[in-house]
Write an enzyme that holds these catalytic residues in place. Sequence first.
Site, PDB file in Angstrom:
ATOM      1  N   HIS A   1       0.834  -1.221   0.000  1.00 54.67           N
ATOM      2  CA  HIS A   1       0.000   0.000   0.000  1.00 54.67           C
ATOM      3  C   HIS A   1       0.861   1.261   0.000  1.00 54.67           C
ATOM      4  O   HIS A   1       0.427   2.303   0.493  1.00 54.67           O
ATOM      5  CB  HIS A   1      -0.956   0.041   1.204  1.00 54.67           C
ATOM      6  CG  HIS A   1      -1.718  -1.224   1.423  1.00 54.67           C
ATOM      7  ND1 HIS A   1      -2.946  -1.469   0.871  1.00 54.67           N
ATOM      8  CD2 HIS A   1      -1.389  -2.349   2.116  1.00 54.67           C
ATOM      9  CE1 HIS A   1      -3.365  -2.680   1.230  1.00 54.67           C
ATOM     10  NE2 HIS A   1      -2.417  -3.229   1.979  1.00 54.67           N
TER      11      HIS A   1
ATOM     12  N   SER B   1      15.633  21.304 -16.126  1.00 54.67           N
ATOM     13  CA  SER B   1      14.432  22.102 -16.390  1.00 54.67           C
ATOM     14  C   SER B   1      14.854  23.393 -17.075  1.00 54.67           C
ATOM     15  O   SER B   1      15.968  23.872 -16.880  1.00 54.67           O
ATOM     16  CB  SER B   1      13.742  22.404 -15.070  1.00 54.67           C
ATOM     17  OG  SER B   1      13.009  23.595 -15.152  1.00 54.67           O
TER      18      SER B   1
ATOM     19  N   LYS C   1      16.633  21.250 -10.912  1.00 52.78           N
ATOM     20  CA  LYS C   1      15.941  20.026 -11.318  1.00 52.78           C
ATOM     21  C   LYS C   1      16.839  19.007 -12.033  1.00 52.78           C
ATOM     22  O   LYS C   1      17.702  19.372 -12.817  1.00 52.78           O
ATOM     23  CB  LYS C   1      14.767  20.363 -12.240  1.00 52.78           C
ATOM     24  CG  LYS C   1      13.613  21.067 -11.571  1.00 52.78           C
ATOM     25  CD  LYS C   1      12.928  20.219 -10.510  1.00 52.78           C
ATOM     26  CE  LYS C   1      11.968  19.210 -11.105  1.00 52.78           C
ATOM     27  NZ  LYS C   1      10.794  19.821 -11.698  1.00 52.78           N
TER      28      LYS C   1
ATOM     29  N   GLU D   1       9.997   8.307 -17.138  1.00 52.35           N
ATOM     30  CA  GLU D   1       8.634   8.823 -17.352  1.00 52.35           C
ATOM     31  C   GLU D   1       8.133   8.491 -18.755  1.00 52.35           C
ATOM     32  O   GLU D   1       6.970   8.147 -18.958  1.00 52.35           O
ATOM     33  CB  GLU D   1       8.601  10.335 -17.141  1.00 52.35           C
ATOM     34  CG  GLU D   1       8.797  10.734 -15.690  1.00 52.35           C
ATOM     35  CD  GLU D   1       8.992  12.237 -15.562  1.00 52.35           C
ATOM     36  OE1 GLU D   1       7.988  12.938 -15.442  1.00 52.35           O
ATOM     37  OE2 GLU D   1      10.150  12.697 -15.593  1.00 52.35           O
TER      38      GLU D   1
END
Length: 462
Positions: free
Chosen positions: A156, A277, A283, A290
Amino acid sequence: MDKMWAGRFSKALDKEADDFNSSIHFDSRMYKQDITGSMVHAMMLSNQGIITKAEYADILNGLSGILKDIESGKLPVDMEAEDIHMFVEAELTKRIGDNGKKLHTARSRNDQVALDIRLYLRDECEEIGGLLLKLIAVIKDKANENKDAIMPGYTHLQRAQPITFAHHLLAYAMMFKRDFERINDAVKRMNFSPIGSCALAGTTYNTDRAFEAERLGFDGIMMNSIDGVSDRDFCIELMSAYATVMMHLSRFSEEIILWSSWEFKFVELDDSYTTGSSIMPQKKNPDMAELVRGKTGRVYGDLMALLTTLKGLPLAYNKDMQEDKEAIFDAVDTVKKCLSIFAPMVATMKALKDNMYSAAQRGFINATDLADYLVKKGMPFRTAYKQVGTLVGYCVENGTVLDDIPLEKYKEYSELFDRDLYNEISLETCVAKRISAGSTGYESVNEQIDYIARFLNEKGIH
Ligand code: ARG
């Protein structure tokens, strides 16, 4: 370009309809399989006396030349052609004259295309299999480096029990191993030859389908000519296997994305597999992971598209089936790209073992082990479970953890508690004590690594 089937028609096909009908833009990638199939077909025709030896020699020579010239770039595939089958045949006739027109005896594009896709997918599956093996090898090596890296195991997405990073990684090795086998199983079922089914009903010529099948590396012929030209279930089965590969890759990607966040900081991806970024200087984004996660949707979509195309389609060939190729090709390309990028990304990923360890430390990840401690001292498991639950409640209320409760306090809960409990619930002991087969225990993890290494060895990867 004049259509080979133009004889029956008094008017040319409308330009837009012609483009709409054409598949050359995507099926030209099967040129090699198409030519190979034709070479064997011509050989069979000659063996059976359907064409002469001289005609066969001529055709073979023409086809070899075409193959060589496409491969070297000397012969660009003509995008005005209707499809790759028509292109090769027209080019052959251009080169060798009337003998070229004999190639299509006892054959139809319906069985030809069914053959080409099979040959094409067999080649691609070989490549995808190789990429899967490479990824499994990378995961195994990563696991080997991280046998001592204790981290929280989750259910979970809540910290559950301590495991090693090696154990976690090996779960993926097992999944990709099954993917490899799943693809091979589907290839085995696919590996029967449709050629010679002709348009749908077979032929009046004395052909030798078994010979063609054997020459082309099939395990036999498809026993029903209508099935031979109508069936695409092999595409669906393979695409479903590819979709499963993507599903596994996307779960792994999701974890890598989480692990490389500042909240987790369990891993650091190599600079060569991350991006920055355009506005936020701090970043370091896990774009590759992704994208793999994102591209999973594409492959699912390809599978759905083909299932939907075939739904309710009457036998035998229908032009709808031309739609199979773009879906399959996209799925194949996507899986290959994702696997190729994923393996080096994982290989260069650094495990931040200290962070994993501290994340495992300040929770109640050892609560099950504390209950097991009481069980070993004679308490029934359900009672022990409740007892430890009360202790966890006490910790939460008092801002402490099980490792820091003094023994006197423990004794208030049960006389069975003793000094040895602290060692019993240390993270190292929790892991080391797990002796069941397949568990996170050190011996079991070594066995799992050996199991994967043996599998890879059998496949020629050392
Ligand atoms: N380009 C076609 C396809 O991909 C080849 C088969 C054409 N057959 C036919 N009867 N029109 O399906």
